[in-house]
Write an enzyme that holds these catalytic residues in place. Structure first.
Site, PDB file in Angstrom:
ATOM      1  N   THR A 156      -6.951   7.815   5.260  1.00  0.00           N
ATOM      2  CA  THR A 156      -7.731   6.571   4.318  1.00  0.00           C
ATOM      3  C   THR A 156      -8.731   5.785   5.457  1.00  0.00           C
ATOM      4  O   THR A 156      -8.653   5.908   6.489  1.00  0.00           O
ATOM      5  CB  THR A 156      -6.495   5.408   4.329  1.00  0.00           C
ATOM      6  OG1 THR A 156      -5.358   6.047   3.407  1.00  0.00           O
ATOM      7  CG2 THR A 156      -7.161   4.461   3.284  1.00  0.00           C
ATOM      8  N   LYS A 158     -10.783   3.439   7.270  1.00  0.00           N
ATOM      9  CA  LYS A 158     -10.566   2.151   7.418  1.00  0.00           C
ATOM     10  C   LYS A 158     -11.950   1.694   8.377  1.00  0.00           C
ATOM     11  O   LYS A 158     -12.420   2.440   8.691  1.00  0.00           O
ATOM     12  CB  LYS A 158      -9.290   1.995   8.799  1.00  0.00           C
ATOM     13  CG  LYS A 158      -8.160   2.617   8.252  1.00  0.00           C
ATOM     14  CD  LYS A 158      -7.239   1.777   7.294  1.00  0.00           C
ATOM     15  CE  LYS A 158      -5.990   2.412   6.870  1.00  0.00           C
ATOM     16  NZ  LYS A 158      -5.359   1.650   5.885  1.00  0.00           N
ATOM     17  N   ASP A 186      -9.314   3.123  -0.231  1.00  0.00           N
ATOM     18  CA  ASP A 186      -7.939   2.281  -0.237  1.00  0.00           C
ATOM     19  C   ASP A 186      -7.673   1.742  -1.313  1.00  0.00           C
ATOM     20  O   ASP A 186      -8.477   1.569  -2.174  1.00  0.00           O
ATOM     21  CB  ASP A 186      -7.940   1.211   1.193  1.00  0.00           C
ATOM     22  CG  ASP A 186      -6.710   0.969   1.675  1.00  0.00           C
ATOM     23  OD1 ASP A 186      -5.522   1.107   0.843  1.00  0.00           O
ATOM     24  OD2 ASP A 186      -6.311   1.281   3.052  1.00  0.00           O
ATOM     25  N   GLU A 187      -6.491   1.194  -1.350  1.00  0.00           N
ATOM     26  CA  GLU A 187      -5.828   0.589  -3.096  1.00  0.00           C
ATOM     27  C   GLU A 187      -7.015  -0.493  -3.323  1.00  0.00           C
ATOM     28  O   GLU A 187      -7.011  -0.517  -4.624  1.00  0.00           O
ATOM     29  CB  GLU A 187      -4.437   0.319  -2.971  1.00  0.00           C
ATOM     30  CG  GLU A 187      -4.162  -0.612  -2.196  1.00  0.00           C
ATOM     31  CD  GLU A 187      -3.799  -0.813  -0.553  1.00  0.00           C
ATOM     32  OE1 GLU A 187      -3.388  -1.532  -0.062  1.00  0.00           O
ATOM     33  OE2 GLU A 187      -4.121   0.442  -0.194  1.00  0.00           O
ATOM     34  N   HIS A 276      -1.768   5.566  -6.054  1.00  0.00           N
ATOM     35  CA  HIS A 276      -1.518   4.900  -4.937  1.00  0.00           C
ATOM     36  C   HIS A 276      -0.399   3.754  -5.300  1.00  0.00           C
ATOM     37  O   HIS A 276      -0.492   3.063  -6.329  1.00  0.00           O
ATOM     38  CB  HIS A 276      -2.418   4.010  -4.284  1.00  0.00           C
ATOM     39  CG  HIS A 276      -2.370   3.314  -2.960  1.00  0.00           C
ATOM     40  ND1 HIS A 276      -2.863   4.055  -1.800  1.00  0.00           N
ATOM     41  CD2 HIS A 276      -1.730   2.269  -2.720  1.00  0.00           C
ATOM     42  CE1 HIS A 276      -2.090   3.157  -0.880  1.00  0.00           C
ATOM     43  NE2 HIS A 276      -1.579   2.095  -1.334  1.00  0.00           N
TER      44      HIS A 276
END
Length: 467
Positions: A156, A158, A186-187, A276
C-alpha cells in the site's frame, strides 16, 4: 412465547435448500435460552411482538424460521449457540441486501438479549446459484498476471494521505519496479483536495506502465474507485479502464448493493475487483455481539469480489491464527467441511462460484515469509505496506527484499525442503547475495505484534487417549 408459536422445533429436519444461521445468543438474566433462540428465529423471519390474524393468510408454518438446536457455549455461563433454519423462499434471489435485512435486520436490538452475534451461515446451492460470484476468480487472475505457484506480492502506498499525484506515481513505480505485482491505494484515499482522483490515476498508471516495460511482467495498481454515489464510482472505474488498469478497488463501506453492482461491472469489463474491508471491525471484532468476519467473507464471495482482506496470522491487526486460516478457507475452497476449532459450524458447498483471493496485510514483513507461506498457502496476496515503503534503502529496495524473500522460500518449497523449520536460514542465505533483504532482516528481526486476539474459537481440540 415464541417457542410455543412454532419458532422452536427440536425435531426439525434441515432441508438442502434451507439457509442456516448460527447465532451466539446472550439472553438477559432470567430469560430461557430456548425462548431467546426462538425469539431470534421469530424476529429475523415472520414474527412481530404480538399474534396477528393475518398470519392465517400465509403459509406461516413454511415461512417461520425454526430454531432447531441450542448448545451452551463451552467455558461460558450465559452464552448459547442457536442454530436456526430459514426457508429459501424468505429471501429475494441474488440480493445480499435482502439477505442481511432479514437475518441481521431487526434482531440485534432485541431487548430480551444482552448481546447477539451472527457466527456462521450455510448458504444452499440453490440460493448461491442466483449470485454471480467473483468477477475474475483466482484462476483467471493468475492467467492474466502470468504468475503461478506463488503468492502475489503487494504494498500500500504510504503515507496514505497527503502525497501529490506525481510523488504518488513515483511510489507506485518504484514498488513495482523493485519486484512487486501490485501497489494499492489506501482505503481512505478517494479524491481529496491534495490529490484529485484523476490526477492520481494518471500518474499511477504512468508508473505502472513504465514498471511493466522495465520488468517485462504484468503488474497493476489497485485504483480506489470508492466515491459518494454509484454514478461517480462508475465514472472513476470507466476512467481506470480507459487508462488500461487491470484492477480497481472499493471499500466495504460503500455497501452491499454497490459492491454487487461493481462486481457485475468488473466481470463485464474484465477487471479484477479488490475489496478493502474498511469498517468491518466496527461489528466483527467483539466476541459476543455483531457478526463474525467469516460471514462477511461468505457474503462477499457471493457478491463477487476477487480480493478480500482476511487477516494475517502474524501482523498488527485483530485476528486469531486459527480463525484467520478459516476466513481464508471460506474465501478460497470449493467446499468447506465443518471444522469447529476453526469456527466453521456448517458444511458449505460453493457450487461453481469462483474463488476469492484472500489478502493478508498489516504489520507483516519479509522475515516472516516462511510462516506466511505455511499458514496461508499460495492463493493469497501478501501486502507489505510499511514492510516495503519503510525500507531504509528506499521503496525499490524494500520491494526487492520482499520478492527475493518470497522467491527463495518458493524455491526451497519446490526442492522439498522443510521451509518452515529452515525459514530463517533460507532467508539468511538469500540475503548474502541481496543487500536489501539483509538490511530488512536486520531492521525488523524482532518485530511482532503479540496481543491476544479478542475473537478466538470456542471449541478447541482436546487430545484423547488411545487414538
Amino acid at each position: 412465547p415464541y417457542a410455543k408459536m412454532g419458532y422452536w422445533d427440536p425435531d426439525y429436519v434441515v432441508k438442502d435448500t434451507d439457509v442456516l444461521a448460527l447465532f451466539r445468543v446472550s439472553p438477559q438474566p432470567g430469560v430461557d435460552p430456548v425462548e431467546a433462540s426462538a425469539a431470534v428465529a421469530g424476529e429475523s423471519s415472520t414474527a412481530t411482538w404480538t399474534v396477528v390474524w393475518t398470519d392465517l393468510l400465509t403459509a406461516c408454518d413454511l415461512y417461520r424460521a425454526k430454531a432447531y438446536k441450542v448448545d451452551a457455549v463451552p467455558n461460558t455461563t450465559d452464552q448459547y449457540f442457536a442454530y436456526i433454519a430459514y426457508d429459501i423462499d424468505l429471501f429475494e434471489e441474488g440480493s445480499i441486501a435482502n439477505l442481511t435485512a432479514s437475518i441481521x435486520g431487526x434482531v440485534f436490538g432485541f431487548k430480551a438479549l444482552k448481546a447477539l452475534r451472527l457466527e456462521d451461515m450455510r448458504l444452499p446451492v440453490a440460493y448461491l446459484k442466483t449470485f454471480q460470484g467473483p468477477a475474475t476468480g483466482v484462476i483467471c487472475e493468475r492467467e492474466r498476471m502470468d504468475k503461478f505457484g506463488r503468492p502475489f506480492l503487494g504494498a500500500t502506498v504510504k503515507p496514505k494521505l497527503g502525497l501529490s499525484g506525481k510523488n504518488y506515481g513515483r511510489v507506485v513505480y518504484e514498488g513495482l519496479k523493485g519486484g512487486l505485482d501490485f501497489l494499492k491505494d489506501d482505503e481512505n484515499i478517494n479524491s481529496q483536495p491534495f490529490m484529485r482522483w484523476k490526477e492520481r490515476y494518471l500518474y499511477s498508471m504512468e508508473g505502472v506502465n513504465r514498471a511493466i516495460a522495465a520488468a517485462g511482467e504484468t503488474k497493476g495498481h489497485y485504483l480506489n474507485v470508492t466515491a459518494a454515489t454509484m454514478e461517480q464510482i462508475y465514472e472513476r472505474a470507466e476512467f481506470a479502464k480507459q487508462l488500461g488498469s487491470i484492477i480497481v478497488m472499493v471499500d466495504l463501506v460503500i455497501g452491499y448493493t454497490a459492491i454487487q453492482s461493481m462486481a457485475i461491472w468488473a466481470r463485464k469489463n474484465d477487471m479484477i475487483l479488490h475489496l478493502h474491508r474498511a469498517g468491518n471491525s466496527t461489528y466483527s471484532r467483539q466476541k459476543i455481539h455483531g457478526m463474525n468476519f467469516r460471514v462477511i467473507c461468505k457474503w462477499m464471495r457471493m457478491a463477487g469480489v476477487d480480493h478480500i482482506h482476511a487477516g494475517t496470522v502474524v501482523g498488527k491487526l485483530e485476528g486469531d491464527p486459527v480463525x484467520x486460516x478459516x476466513x481464508x478457507x471460506x474465501x478460497x475452497x470449493x467446499x468447506x467441511x465443518x471444522n469447529l476449532p476453526q469456527g466453521i459450524f456448517f458444511e458449505q458447498d460453493w457450487a461453481s462460484l469462483r474463488k476469492v483471493t484472500p489478502v493478508a496485510s498489516g504489520g507483516i514483513h519479509c522475515g516472516q515469509m516462511h510462516q506466511l507461506l505455511d499458514y496461508l498457502g499460495v492463493d493469497v496476496v501478501l501486502q507489505f505496506g510499511g514492510g516495503t515503503i519503510g525500507h531504509p534503502d528506499g521503496i525499490q529496495a524494500g520491494a526487492t527484499a520482499n520478492r527475493v524473500a518470497l522467491e527463495s522460500m518458493v524455491i526451497a518449497r519446490n526442492e522439498g525442503r522443510d521451509f518452515v523449520a529452515e525459514g530463517p536460514q533460507i532467508l539468511q542465505d538469500a540475503a548474502k547475495t541481496c543487500g536489501p533483504l539483509q538490511t530488512a532482516l536486520d531492521l525488523w528481526k524482532d518485530i511482532s505484534f503479540n496481543y491476544t486476539s479478542t475473537d478466538t474459537a470456542d471449541l478447541v481440540e482436546t487430545p484423547t487417549a488411545n487414538v
